[in-house]
Design a protein around this motif. Structure first.
Motif, PDB file in Angstrom:
ATOM      1  N   ALA A  11       0.847  -1.193   0.000  1.00  0.00           N
ATOM      2  CA  ALA A  11       0.000   0.000   0.000  1.00  0.00           C
ATOM      3  C   ALA A  11       0.880   1.239   0.000  1.00  0.00           C
ATOM      4  CB  ALA A  11      -0.891  -0.003   1.246  1.00  0.00           C
ATOM      5  N   PRO A  12       0.440   2.281  -0.694  1.00  0.00           N
ATOM      6  CA  PRO A  12       1.240   3.505  -0.689  1.00  0.00           C
ATOM      7  C   PRO A  12       1.281   4.095   0.714  1.00  0.00           C
ATOM      8  CG  PRO A  12      -0.825   3.817  -1.877  1.00  0.00           C
ATOM      9  CD  PRO A  12      -0.761   2.384  -1.482  1.00  0.00           C
ATOM     10  N   SER A  56     -17.035   6.125  -8.478  1.00  0.00           N
ATOM     11  CA  SER A  56     -16.055   7.166  -8.190  1.00  0.00           C
ATOM     12  C   SER A  56     -15.091   7.334  -9.361  1.00  0.00           C
ATOM     13  CB  SER A  56     -15.258   6.805  -6.936  1.00  0.00           C
ATOM     14  OG  SER A  56     -14.121   7.618  -6.821  1.00  0.00           O
ATOM     15  N   PRO A  57     -14.849   8.569  -9.794  1.00  0.00           N
ATOM     16  CA  PRO A  57     -13.861   8.747 -10.859  1.00  0.00           C
ATOM     17  C   PRO A  57     -12.466   8.317 -10.409  1.00  0.00           C
ATOM     18  CG  PRO A  57     -14.535  10.872  -9.979  1.00  0.00           C
ATOM     19  CD  PRO A  57     -15.425   9.825  -9.360  1.00  0.00           C
ATOM     20  N   VAL A  64      -6.381   4.409  -5.570  1.00  0.00           N
ATOM     21  CA  VAL A  64      -6.988   3.813  -4.379  1.00  0.00           C
ATOM     22  C   VAL A  64      -7.052   4.792  -3.208  1.00  0.00           C
ATOM     23  CG1 VAL A  64      -6.795   1.962  -2.673  1.00  0.00           C
ATOM     24  CG2 VAL A  64      -6.442   1.479  -5.101  1.00  0.00           C
ATOM     25  N   PRO A  65      -5.964   5.486  -2.857  1.00  0.00           N
ATOM     26  CA  PRO A  65      -6.064   6.413  -1.718  1.00  0.00           C
ATOM     27  C   PRO A  65      -7.136   7.482  -1.914  1.00  0.00           C
ATOM     28  CG  PRO A  65      -3.762   6.014  -2.249  1.00  0.00           C
ATOM     29  CD  PRO A  65      -4.581   5.407  -3.355  1.00  0.00           C
ATOM     30  N   ALA A  66      -7.251   8.045  -3.117  1.00  0.00           N
ATOM     31  CA  ALA A  66      -8.276   9.056  -3.376  1.00  0.00           C
ATOM     32  C   ALA A  66      -9.664   8.440  -3.322  1.00  0.00           C
ATOM     33  CB  ALA A  66      -8.036   9.728  -4.722  1.00  0.00           C
ATOM     34  N   ALA A  67      -9.826   7.244  -3.885  1.00  0.00           N
ATOM     35  CA  ALA A  67     -11.134   6.586  -3.866  1.00  0.00           C
ATOM     36  C   ALA A  67     -11.590   6.341  -2.434  1.00  0.00           C
ATOM     37  CB  ALA A  67     -11.075   5.266  -4.642  1.00  0.00           C
ATOM     38  N   ILE A  68     -10.674   5.943  -1.564  1.00  0.00           N
ATOM     39  CA  ILE A  68     -11.020   5.711  -0.158  1.00  0.00           C
ATOM     40  C   ILE A  68     -11.331   7.032   0.534  1.00  0.00           C
ATOM     41  CG2 ILE A  68     -10.099   4.968   2.077  1.00  0.00           C
ATOM     42  CD1 ILE A  68      -8.542   2.803   0.478  1.00  0.00           C
ATOM     43  N   THR A  69     -10.493   8.028   0.320  1.00  0.00           N
ATOM     44  CA  THR A  69     -10.669   9.322   0.977  1.00  0.00           C
ATOM     45  C   THR A  69     -11.998   9.959   0.619  1.00  0.00           C
ATOM     46  OG1 THR A  69      -8.291   9.684   0.999  1.00  0.00           O
ATOM     47  CG2 THR A  69      -9.676  11.630   1.245  1.00  0.00           C
TER      48      THR A  69
END
Length: 128
Positions: A11-12, A56-57, A64-69
């Motif tokens: 994971a990043p 989600s775009p 992944v981090p943006a999609a979760i956030t």
């Protein structure tokens, strides 16, 4: 699978997240929980949330981090708590939401009656 992995990739970890991660690991060790929690390993407890980020775009862009956030409660597809499925396909399991709503309304009505608020009235300051 270690909690610090997404699929089979690490994971990043941003520099800002690293202290939080290290604190979580340290707290598990301090409380003697590292053998019970902290990774998806047979015999350990885990709470797992599966998001459906198809809308989600960020999910479509494989961020992944943006999609979760930027996910919202509507994006939660499945929830497991200590290995038990509590939500599946976006629907809560084991709860009668209509009954819970009725209980909340009854509680509201008791509180309003105790405060002398007429049935159906909006208390002063609410919604203004």
């Amino acid at each position: 699978m270690d909690v610090d992995r997404i699929g089979n990739r690490p994971a990043p970890r941003s520099p800002r997240c690293r202290p939080t991660y290290e604190h979580r690991v340290q707290r598990r060790a301090e409380h003697g929980l590292e053998h019970r929690i902290g990774s998806l390993t047979p015999g350990k407890q885990a709470d797992v949330i599966l998001l459906d980020v198809a809308r989600s775009p960020f999910g479509r862009l494989n961020n992944v981090p943006a999609a979760i956030t930027f996910s919202d409660v509507r994006d939660v597809d499945t929830v497991l708590v200590a290995g038990e499925i509590r939500k599946r396909h976006g629907r809560l399991l084991g709860h009668d939401l209509s009954a819970e709503r009725r209980r909340a309304e009854q509680s509201r009505d008791r509180l309003f009656a105790a405060a002398g608020v007429p049935v159906g009235a909006t208390p002063v300051g609410v919604g203004h």
